[in-house]
Design a protein around this motif. Structure first.
Motif: not given
Length: 140
Positions: A84-92, A111-120, A122-123, A125-130
């Motif tokens: 559920d957290q991985a699912y919600e993480g995508m929508f957040v 700078a914004y896009l580089e930050d977004q690359m880090v965030k997405v 993570k999303v 990787e979280d999905i793949k791991n779960v």
């Protein structure tokens, strides 16, 4: 002398504009890469919910058995939360992602896009791991 200054200024304007265009092109490429990381796991969103439902059904079945395996029940409950957290993480991430650059300079966009690359990432990787965790836990 007057013409030299005009040509010098004209040359500097062209130089700065071409550098700006290169940054815009680099930002467009980076935006495509961010979206590609998103697109890789977006089709798996239904699978996350389906596996969450399966894990919760397994919890019910194991809990109803005469000799419930509490360790497995706890692991499946944790898995359901993680799914559920991985699912919600995508929508957040999707809700906060800005498609338009607005009034940002090319450097701010970068700078914004580089930050977004880090965030997405993570999303992603979280999905793949779960999903990998679910595969090993549910198929036991």
């Amino acid at each position: 002398m007057k013409y030299s200054i005009v040509f010098l200024l004209f040359g500097l304007i062209i130089l700065f504009q071409s550098c700006g265009n290169k940054q815009v092109e680099a930002n467009n490429k980076l935006r495509e890469e961010v979206i590609a990381v998103h697109d890789e796991v977006m089709p798996k969103m239904g699978q996350l919910k389906s596996l969450e439902k399966t894990a919760l059904q397994m919890v019910e079945e194991l809990s109803a058995s005469p000799d419930p395996d509490q360790e497995k029940i706890d692991a499946l409950k944790t898995l359901a939360v993680d799914l559920d957290q991985a699912y919600e993480g995508m929508f957040v991430w999707m809700r906060q992602y800005e498609i338009e650059d607005g009034e940002k300079t090319p450097e701010e966009v970068k700078a914004y896009l580089e930050d977004q690359m880090v965030k997405v990432t993570k999303v992603n990787e979280d999905i793949k791991n779960v999903l990998q965790k679910a595969d090993s836990l549910i198929k036991q």
